[in-house]
Design an enzyme around this catalytic site. Structure first.
Site, short mmCIF file in Angstrom:
data_model
loop_
_atom_site.label_atom_id
_atom_site.label_comp_id
_atom_site.label_asym_id
_atom_site.label_seq_id
_atom_site.Cartn_x
_atom_site.Cartn_y
_atom_site.Cartn_z
N THR A 23 4.04 45.75 -8.34
CA THR A 23 2.60 45.78 -8.11
C THR A 23 2.29 45.04 -6.82
OG1 THR A 23 0.42 45.58 -9.14
CG2 THR A 23 1.93 43.72 -9.45
N CYS A 29 -5.49 37.80 -9.27
CA CYS A 29 -4.88 38.52 -10.39
C CYS A 29 -3.52 37.91 -10.72
CB CYS A 29 -4.69 39.99 -10.04
SG CYS A 29 -6.21 40.90 -9.71
N HIS A 46 -0.72 43.94 -14.56
CA HIS A 46 -1.47 43.38 -13.43
C HIS A 46 -2.88 43.14 -13.95
CE1 HIS A 46 -2.58 43.74 -8.89
NE2 HIS A 46 -3.55 43.12 -9.53
#
Length: 163
Positions: A23, A29, A46
Site C-alpha cells: 500500500t 493512516c 490500510h
C-alpha cells in the site's frame, strides 16, 4: 512468479505465499500486516480512522476504521485457513502530517489515535505486534511478504527498512 497485490486507502487484501501485499501513502493512516506463521497466509489493511462508532454508514467500508478493519482482515484470513492463535502483526504509519497549533482540535493527532486504536484491537484479538514503525512526520509505502514476515518500509529521503 509471485504477485504483489495492491491495497488502496481504506482497503484490505489477503494473500498466500509467495505473493505479497503493498500500500502507498501511509501518512496518518496505519498499515496493519498480519500473517499466520505456520501456513504463510497474510494480509494488509490500510485504515484511515480509529473508530467506526462515531460515523454514520461505517458498515459500508469496514476497512476504513481500525476497529472494524483489523477484525475484517482477520476474518478473511481465517476463511483462507489461517488460525488466529498463530497470527502475528506488524504496523506502520500513524504519522503527524499536519500541525494545527492553538486550534483546540485533535485533528493533528489522528495518526496517534489510529495507532492506539490498532494496538487496542490487536490486543483484544490476542494478536501480538512483533514490530512497528509509527509516528514521526513523514509518509510511508509498505510491502509485506507473508512467507518471511518481512515488512518493507519506504519513505522519501530515508533508507528502506525491513521490520
Amino acid at each position: 512468479m509471485s504477485e504483489i497485490i495492491k491495497v488502496g486507502m481504506a482497503d484490505l487484501k489477503t494473500c498466500v505465499s509467495p505473493n505479497g501485499v503493498t500500500t502507498l501513502g501511509l501518512g496518518s493512516c496505519v498499515g496493519i500486516a498480519i500473517r499466520d506463521t505456520s501456513n504463510k497466509i497474510g494480509g494488509l489493511a490500510h485504515i484511515m480512522l480509529p473508530d467506526s462508532k462515531a460515523m454514520k454508514n461505517a458498515q459500508q467500508n469496514l476497512a476504513k476504521f481500525a476497529d472494524t478493519g483489523v477484525e475484517e482482515l482477520v476474518k478473511q484470513m481465517e476463511k483462507l485457513g489461517a488460525k488466529r492463535s498463530r497470527m502475528v502483526a506488524k504496523i506502520a504509519g500513524g504519522a503527524t502530517m499536519f500541525s494545527f497549533q492553538g486550534s483546540g482540535t485533535n485533528v493533528g493527532q489522528v495518526g496517534d489515535r489510529n495507532v492506539d486504536a490498532v494496538k487496542a484491537k490487536l490486543r483484544e484479538l490476542k494478536i501480538p505486534i512483533l514490530a512497528s514503525d509509527t509516528g514521526a512526520n513523514y509518509g510511508r509505502t509498505v510491502i509485506f511478504y507473508p512467507e518471511s514476515g518481512d515488512f518493507h518500509i519506504r519513505a522519501v529521503g530515508k533508507p528502506e527498512s525491513i521490520i
